[in-house]
Design a protein around this motif. Sequence first.
Motif, PDB file in Angstrom:
ATOM      1  N   VAL A 125      -7.693   2.490   2.924  1.00 59.12           N
ATOM      2  CA  VAL A 125      -8.443   2.883   1.725  1.00 59.12           C
ATOM      3  C   VAL A 125      -8.156   4.324   1.332  1.00 59.12           C
ATOM      4  O   VAL A 125      -7.973   4.628   0.142  1.00 59.12           O
ATOM      5  CB  VAL A 125      -9.953   2.664   1.955  1.00 59.12           C
ATOM      6  N   SER A 126      -8.094   5.239   2.310  1.00 59.75           N
ATOM      7  CA  SER A 126      -7.946   6.660   1.997  1.00 59.75           C
ATOM      8  C   SER A 126      -6.491   7.063   1.762  1.00 59.75           C
ATOM      9  O   SER A 126      -6.176   7.700   0.750  1.00 59.75           O
ATOM     10  CB  SER A 126      -8.539   7.502   3.128  1.00 59.75           C
ATOM     11  N   SER A 127      -5.618   6.699   2.680  1.00 57.95           N
ATOM     12  CA  SER A 127      -4.220   7.154   2.588  1.00 57.95           C
ATOM     13  C   SER A 127      -3.368   6.244   1.713  1.00 57.95           C
ATOM     14  O   SER A 127      -2.550   6.720   0.918  1.00 57.95           O
ATOM     15  CB  SER A 127      -3.611   7.243   3.985  1.00 57.95           C
ATOM     16  N   MET A 128      -3.552   4.928   1.827  1.00 56.53           N
ATOM     17  CA  MET A 128      -2.720   3.982   1.075  1.00 56.53           C
ATOM     18  C   MET A 128      -3.333   3.585  -0.262  1.00 56.53           C
ATOM     19  O   MET A 128      -2.697   2.871  -1.033  1.00 56.53           O
ATOM     20  CB  MET A 128      -2.491   2.742   1.935  1.00 56.53           C
ATOM     21  N   SER A 129      -4.558   4.035  -0.525  1.00 56.72           N
ATOM     22  CA  SER A 129      -5.248   3.773  -1.805  1.00 56.72           C
ATOM     23  C   SER A 129      -5.354   2.284  -2.120  1.00 56.72           C
ATOM     24  O   SER A 129      -5.244   1.856  -3.273  1.00 56.72           O
ATOM     25  CB  SER A 129      -4.531   4.496  -2.959  1.00 56.72           C
ATOM     26  N   LEU A 130      -5.576   1.495  -1.095  1.00 59.69           N
ATOM     27  CA  LEU A 130      -5.761   0.063  -1.294  1.00 59.69           C
ATOM     28  C   LEU A 130      -7.219  -0.235  -1.628  1.00 59.69           C
ATOM     29  O   LEU A 130      -8.110   0.555  -1.325  1.00 59.69           O
ATOM     30  CB  LEU A 130      -5.351  -0.694  -0.025  1.00 59.69           C
ATOM     31  N   PRO A 131      -7.477  -1.357  -2.272  1.00 65.09           N
ATOM     32  CA  PRO A 131      -8.873  -1.729  -2.546  1.00 65.09           C
ATOM     33  C   PRO A 131      -9.658  -1.913  -1.244  1.00 65.09           C
ATOM     34  O   PRO A 131      -9.093  -2.265  -0.208  1.00 65.09           O
ATOM     35  CB  PRO A 131      -8.740  -3.055  -3.312  1.00 65.09           C
ATOM     36  N   PRO A 132     -10.948  -1.668  -1.281  1.00 66.51           N
ATOM     37  CA  PRO A 132     -11.751  -1.798  -0.047  1.00 66.51           C
ATOM     38  C   PRO A 132     -11.674  -3.190   0.568  1.00 66.51           C
ATOM     39  O   PRO A 132     -11.625  -3.318   1.798  1.00 66.51           O
ATOM     40  CB  PRO A 132     -13.170  -1.469  -0.531  1.00 66.51           C
ATOM     41  N   LEU A 133     -11.670  -4.230  -0.247  1.00 69.03           N
ATOM     42  CA  LEU A 133     -11.597  -5.582   0.295  1.00 69.03           C
ATOM     43  C   LEU A 133     -10.290  -5.816   1.035  1.00 69.03           C
ATOM     44  O   LEU A 133     -10.272  -6.440   2.107  1.00 69.03           O
ATOM     45  CB  LEU A 133     -11.767  -6.599  -0.831  1.00 69.03           C
ATOM     46  N   VAL A 134      -9.205  -5.287   0.507  1.00 68.73           N
ATOM     47  CA  VAL A 134      -7.905  -5.417   1.180  1.00 68.73           C
ATOM     48  C   VAL A 134      -7.921  -4.653   2.498  1.00 68.73           C
ATOM     49  O   VAL A 134      -7.388  -5.124   3.517  1.00 68.73           O
ATOM     50  CB  VAL A 134      -6.780  -4.915   0.260  1.00 68.73           C
ATOM     51  N   GLY A 135      -8.548  -3.480   2.507  1.00 66.56           N
ATOM     52  CA  GLY A 135      -8.637  -2.715   3.748  1.00 66.56           C
ATOM     53  C   GLY A 135      -9.430  -3.445   4.811  1.00 66.56           C
ATOM     54  O   GLY A 135      -9.057  -3.438   5.991  1.00 66.56           O
ATOM     55  N   VAL A 136     -10.535  -4.094   4.416  1.00 69.53           N
ATOM     56  CA  VAL A 136     -11.339  -4.847   5.377  1.00 69.53           C
ATOM     57  C   VAL A 136     -10.540  -6.033   5.920  1.00 69.53           C
ATOM     58  O   VAL A 136     -10.549  -6.310   7.138  1.00 69.53           O
ATOM     59  CB  VAL A 136     -12.653  -5.309   4.718  1.00 69.53           C
TER      60      VAL A 136
END
Length: 275
Positions: A125-136
């Motif tokens: 979420v922080s470094s790769m700027s992915l959506p939160p759902l994708v990070g989870v």
Amino acid sequence: NRRSNRHGGCCGIRFPARLRSPGPGFADFLKRRRAAVGRSTVISRVKETGYRWLLEAGAQAAHRAARGWQKMTLFLERIISGINLGSIYAIIALGYTMVYGIARMLNFAHGDIIMVGAYICFVAVSSMSLPPLVGVLLAMVVCTILGVTIERLAYRPLRQAAPLAVLITAIGVSYLLQNLAQLIWTANPKSFPSLITLGDITLYTSASGASLRLTGTTIVTVLANIIIMIALTLFTGHTKMGKAMRAVSEDRAAAELMGISVNRTIALTLSLIHI
């Protein structure tokens, strides 16, 4: 003149006897008047004192009510916070109990695998700027793979070993994950971004300004944990693999005689609790 003064007159004028001396009736009248004035003064003072006492009592009662609302609000906030944290601890404890009930071992690396998943979600979420759902979802996949790998390399070779050997191995895996995470992400504190955009819900607001609120994070956390618990209950009670897990937990030798793969069931358990 002497005679006139003696009879109550002046300059030859004679006054009536009732005006020359007040008499006992007038003295009684003065006494009653003074008593009435005294009573009215006392009554007014009593009324003033009573009003003042009522105002002070009302102010004290309002202050006590405000403090009572503040204490009640603080008490309810502590209850909500306890439910929020307790639900998280309940999910973690559920993973420990499932592993111990099926594999008969204490998986000390369980919390460390969850820690690795939190770091994966943080980086996504922080470094790769992915959506939160994708990070989870990415964290769930990494935790599942890591749990299965640890079971295959560290726990499965010790299936028939003494419990102390399995316990020492679990502690070693836990320290390994901790130090690897410290080397990769360092030990500096990190601010985890908020993944929940749900607004707060105000339950009530008192006259003193004290308000009781439910944050969006608390609502989502408690609901998610309830859903996970219900899903695990349904999985272990109504699916084939869930019944196999219960059979291995009840009697491992009898489960093997019935054709249940113990290793696959334990691997499934470790992967399931880390999702």
